[in-house]
Design a protein around this motif. Structure first.
Motif, PDB file in Angstrom:
ATOM      1  N   GLY A 113      20.481  42.795  59.463  1.00  0.00           N
ATOM      2  CA  GLY A 113      21.035  42.275  58.208  1.00  0.00           C
ATOM      3  C   GLY A 113      20.298  42.765  56.974  1.00  0.00           C
ATOM      4  N   LEU A 114      20.912  42.470  55.821  1.00  0.00           N
ATOM      5  CA  LEU A 114      20.365  42.942  54.544  1.00  0.00           C
ATOM      6  C   LEU A 114      18.979  42.365  54.265  1.00  0.00           C
ATOM      7  N   GLY A 115      18.797  41.083  54.590  1.00  0.00           N
ATOM      8  CA  GLY A 115      17.487  40.469  54.353  1.00  0.00           C
ATOM      9  C   GLY A 115      16.415  41.171  55.173  1.00  0.00           C
ATOM     10  N   LEU A 133      18.967  48.052  45.259  1.00  0.00           N
ATOM     11  CA  LEU A 133      20.296  48.538  44.874  1.00  0.00           C
ATOM     12  C   LEU A 133      21.106  48.767  46.140  1.00  0.00           C
ATOM     13  N   LEU A 134      22.263  48.147  46.234  1.00  0.00           N
ATOM     14  CA  LEU A 134      23.121  48.350  47.404  1.00  0.00           C
ATOM     15  C   LEU A 134      24.074  49.504  47.135  1.00  0.00           C
ATOM     16  N   GLY A 135      24.154  50.385  48.123  1.00  0.00           N
ATOM     17  CA  GLY A 135      24.896  51.626  47.936  1.00  0.00           C
ATOM     18  C   GLY A 135      26.405  51.464  47.800  1.00  0.00           C
ATOM     19  N   ASP A 136      26.969  50.339  48.239  1.00  0.00           N
ATOM     20  CA  ASP A 136      28.420  50.170  48.153  1.00  0.00           C
ATOM     21  C   ASP A 136      28.897  49.857  46.739  1.00  0.00           C
ATOM     22  N   ASP A 137      27.975  49.449  45.873  1.00  0.00           N
ATOM     23  CA  ASP A 137      28.344  49.139  44.493  1.00  0.00           C
ATOM     24  C   ASP A 137      27.852  50.272  43.601  1.00  0.00           C
ATOM     25  N   LEU A 138      28.763  50.883  42.854  1.00  0.00           N
ATOM     26  CA  LEU A 138      28.336  51.873  41.855  1.00  0.00           C
ATOM     27  C   LEU A 138      28.524  51.241  40.485  1.00  0.00           C
ATOM     28  N   LEU A 173      34.182  37.294  50.334  1.00  0.00           N
ATOM     29  CA  LEU A 173      33.638  38.634  50.591  1.00  0.00           C
ATOM     30  C   LEU A 173      32.255  38.842  49.976  1.00  0.00           C
ATOM     31  N   TYR A 174      31.761  37.843  49.243  1.00  0.00           N
ATOM     32  CA  TYR A 174      30.534  38.011  48.451  1.00  0.00           C
ATOM     33  C   TYR A 174      29.584  36.829  48.643  1.00  0.00           C
ATOM     34  N   GLY A 175      28.335  37.038  48.181  1.00  0.00           N
ATOM     35  CA  GLY A 175      27.464  35.900  47.938  1.00  0.00           C
ATOM     36  C   GLY A 175      27.947  35.257  46.644  1.00  0.00           C
ATOM     37  N   CYS A 176      28.020  33.928  46.600  1.00  0.00           N
ATOM     38  CA  CYS A 176      28.522  33.260  45.395  1.00  0.00           C
ATOM     39  C   CYS A 176      27.488  32.276  44.865  1.00  0.00           C
ATOM     40  N   VAL A 194      25.520  30.825  48.064  1.00  0.00           N
ATOM     41  CA  VAL A 194      26.129  30.740  49.400  1.00  0.00           C
ATOM     42  C   VAL A 194      26.621  32.132  49.775  1.00  0.00           C
ATOM     43  N   GLU A 195      26.232  32.601  50.945  1.00  0.00           N
ATOM     44  CA  GLU A 195      26.691  33.917  51.401  1.00  0.00           C
ATOM     45  C   GLU A 195      28.095  33.798  51.994  1.00  0.00           C
ATOM     46  N   LYS A 196      29.021  34.537  51.430  1.00  0.00           N
ATOM     47  CA  LYS A 196      30.404  34.618  51.908  1.00  0.00           C
ATOM     48  C   LYS A 196      30.969  33.244  52.285  1.00  0.00           C
ATOM     49  N   PRO A 197      31.144  32.367  51.278  1.00  0.00           N
ATOM     50  CA  PRO A 197      31.652  31.013  51.569  1.00  0.00           C
ATOM     51  C   PRO A 197      33.045  31.037  52.176  1.00  0.00           C
ATOM     52  N   ALA A 207      30.203  36.110  41.640  1.00  0.00           N
ATOM     53  CA  ALA A 207      29.822  36.798  42.876  1.00  0.00           C
ATOM     54  C   ALA A 207      28.585  37.652  42.656  1.00  0.00           C
ATOM     55  N   VAL A 208      27.763  37.704  43.685  1.00  0.00           N
ATOM     56  CA  VAL A 208      26.580  38.572  43.653  1.00  0.00           C
ATOM     57  C   VAL A 208      27.062  40.004  43.853  1.00  0.00           C
ATOM     58  N   ILE A 209      26.715  40.894  42.908  1.00  0.00           N
ATOM     59  CA  ILE A 209      26.975  42.309  43.162  1.00  0.00           C
ATOM     60  C   ILE A 209      25.640  42.960  43.508  1.00  0.00           C
ATOM     61  N   GLY A 210      25.674  44.127  44.048  1.00  0.00           N
ATOM     62  CA  GLY A 210      24.492  44.658  44.736  1.00  0.00           C
ATOM     63  C   GLY A 210      23.352  45.176  43.882  1.00  0.00           C
ATOM     64  N   ARG A 211      22.875  44.383  42.933  1.00  0.00           N
ATOM     65  CA  ARG A 211      21.689  44.745  42.159  1.00  0.00           C
ATOM     66  C   ARG A 211      20.782  43.528  42.054  1.00  0.00           C
ATOM     67  N   TYR A 212      19.519  43.725  42.401  1.00  0.00           N
ATOM     68  CA  TYR A 212      18.569  42.615  42.422  1.00  0.00           C
ATOM     69  C   TYR A 212      17.241  43.123  41.855  1.00  0.00           C
ATOM     70  N   VAL A 213      16.532  42.283  41.115  1.00  0.00           N
ATOM     71  CA  VAL A 213      15.129  42.549  40.781  1.00  0.00           C
ATOM     72  C   VAL A 213      14.378  41.351  41.348  1.00  0.00           C
ATOM     73  N   ILE A 233      20.168  38.201  59.081  1.00  0.00           N
ATOM     74  CA  ILE A 233      19.208  37.638  58.120  1.00  0.00           C
ATOM     75  C   ILE A 233      19.688  38.042  56.727  1.00  0.00           C
ATOM     76  N   GLN A 234      20.075  37.047  55.947  1.00  0.00           N
ATOM     77  CA  GLN A 234      20.751  37.299  54.677  1.00  0.00           C
ATOM     78  C   GLN A 234      19.780  37.192  53.501  1.00  0.00           C
ATOM     79  N   LEU A 235      19.820  38.197  52.639  1.00  0.00           N
ATOM     80  CA  LEU A 235      19.029  38.154  51.403  1.00  0.00           C
ATOM     81  C   LEU A 235      19.468  36.963  50.543  1.00  0.00           C
ATOM     82  N   THR A 236      20.771  36.699  50.548  1.00  0.00           N
ATOM     83  CA  THR A 236      21.290  35.570  49.764  1.00  0.00           C
ATOM     84  C   THR A 236      20.629  34.260  50.187  1.00  0.00           C
ATOM     85  N   ASP A 237      20.415  34.077  51.492  1.00  0.00           N
ATOM     86  CA  ASP A 237      19.814  32.820  51.977  1.00  0.00           C
ATOM     87  C   ASP A 237      18.366  32.692  51.488  1.00  0.00           C
TER      88      ASP A 237
HETATM   89  C1  G1P Z   1      26.171  42.107  50.413  1.00  0.00           C
HETATM   90  C2  G1P Z   1      25.520  40.760  50.107  1.00  0.00           C
HETATM   91  C3  G1P Z   1      26.473  39.880  49.325  1.00  0.00           C
HETATM   92  C4  G1P Z   1      26.915  40.605  48.059  1.00  0.00           C
HETATM   93  C5  G1P Z   1      27.524  41.974  48.416  1.00  0.00           C
HETATM   94  C6  G1P Z   1      27.799  42.774  47.141  1.00  0.00           C
HETATM   95  O1  G1P Z   1      27.230  41.902  51.307  1.00  0.00           O
HETATM   96  O2  G1P Z   1      25.136  40.146  51.316  1.00  0.00           O
HETATM   97  O3  G1P Z   1      25.831  38.677  48.960  1.00  0.00           O
HETATM   98  O4  G1P Z   1      27.868  39.815  47.372  1.00  0.00           O
HETATM   99  O5  G1P Z   1      26.627  42.742  49.222  1.00  0.00           O
HETATM  100  O6  G1P Z   1      28.410  43.987  47.403  1.00  0.00           O
HETATM  101  P1  G1P Z   1      27.970  43.100  52.110  1.00  0.00           P
HETATM  102  O7  G1P Z   1      29.085  43.538  51.221  1.00  0.00           O
HETATM  103  O8  G1P Z   1      26.955  44.171  52.324  1.00  0.00           O
HETATM  104  O9  G1P Z   1      28.461  42.481  53.369  1.00  0.00           O
END
Ligand code: G1P
Length: 300
Positions: A113-115, A133-138, A173-176, A194-197, A207-213, A233-237
């Motif tokens: 998992g991401l965490g 930085l998560l690669g799926d979000d530009l 679909l997101y952490g909220c 909450v991760e993906k409620p 929604a959490v988008i893939g950028r964190y400091v 293991i979720q970073l959101t948790d």
């Molecule tokens: C991850 C995070 C999620 C976040 C999302 C943003 O989920 O776990 O909290 O909202 O990225 O793109 P994933 O899309 O990798 O399942």
């Protein structure tokens, strides 16, 4: 509560995912290497980190990810061929990715998992705040987000996450986040995450988008974080615990991003990202727009 801290210098990019949504394209090629117009998606992400002043980039990779390391390394043979041809434009473009940042790699042996991926960065990051930085979000470079997040982290300490207002039908679909406004524009204090409620149970449409400091205290919290949504293991948790327990390296703030973000993690959204970015290019845009216009009109 952490004290305001030094400027961040390190970026962590989790890139160990299998990319199953893009099979068979990702059978032997990392999903991060899929081209967005003519650059791999991951290069946009590294460029974004560098634009925010983060020149030390750690990628958390896994099996079948050698192409990532090769892309950010020199390719002397190719450079030689381009030089011999006098193709200086392409030579410069080939050199760009290897000159971009100081790259480091660590393997995430198990896909937990991401965490867990972020935890794999602990040794490299040490005891300083860092970006993820998560690669799926530009994020469009015209709407800089990360530098703003880093400034907020330096002012307020703790951690900062990027949020976006989304269609409530998409919250699963997101952490909220549950959040309250602060005195700064578009800046909120996180009360809960909450991760993906489950549909209908999200605390908000933020929604959490893939950028964190992140405050480095996140590593200790992650070590104690049990598998959550999807058995991972979720970073959101971990951030949820930091937001709700002030002794764990909080506070957690959010910046509500209102700029342009492209999702490359889903096939339809990926195609839209490619078309949008190609339409804006001087070399490709005018012709592509004309073609798209005619193509759509012909389909009516
Ligand atoms: C991850 C995070 C999620 C976040 C999302 C943003 O989920 O776990 O909290 O909202 O990225 O793109 P994933 O899309 O990798 O399942």
């Amino acid at each position: 509560m952490s004290v305001p801290s030094r400027p961040i210098t390190k970026a962590v990019i989790p890139a160990a995912g299998l990319g199953t949504r893009f099979l068979p394209a990702t059978k032997a090629t990392p999903k991060e290497m899929l081209p967005v117009v003519d650059k791999p998606a991951i290069q946009y992400v590294v460029e974004e980190a560098v634009s925010a002043g983060l020149h030390d980039v750690l990628m958390v990779t896994g099996r079948n990810k050698r192409a990532l390391e090769d892309h950010f390394d020199r390719n002397h043979e190719l450079e030689q061929v381009l030089r011999a041809k006098g193709d200086h434009d392409r030579l410069a473009r080939v050199r760009e990715s290897s000159d971009l940042a100081t790259m480091h790699y660590v393997r995430q042996g198990d896909p937990l998992g991401l965490g867990h991926a972020v935890l794999c960065a602990a040794g490299h990051v040490g005891d300083e705040p860092f970006a993820v930085l998560l690669g799926d979000d530009l994020v469009d470079p015209r709407d800089p987000l990360l530098a703003r997040m880093a400034r907020l982290q330096a002012e307020r300490g703790g951690s900062v996450i990027a949020l976006m207002e989304i269609d409530p039908a998409q919250t699963h679909l997101y952490g909220c986040a549950a959040a309250v406004p602060t005195t700064d524009d578009d800046t909120v204090r996180i009360l809960d995450l909450v991760e993906k409620p489950e549909p209908g149970s999200a605390p908000s449409n933020l929604a959490v988008i893939g950028r964190y400091v992140l405050d480095p205290a996140v590593f200790e919290v992650l070590k104690k974080t049990e598998p959550g949504r999807g058995g991972e293991i979720q970073l959101t948790d971990a951030l949820q615990r930091m937001a709700t327990d002030p002794s764990l390296g909080g506070p957690v703030h959010g910046i509500v991003f209102r700029g342009r973000r492209y999702d490359t993690g889903d096939r339809a959204a990926y195609l839209q990202a490619v078309i949008r970015l190609a339409c804006e290019r001087e070399d490709l845009g005018p012709g592509l727009r004309r073609w798209l216009h005619d193509f759509v009109a012909a389909d009516r």
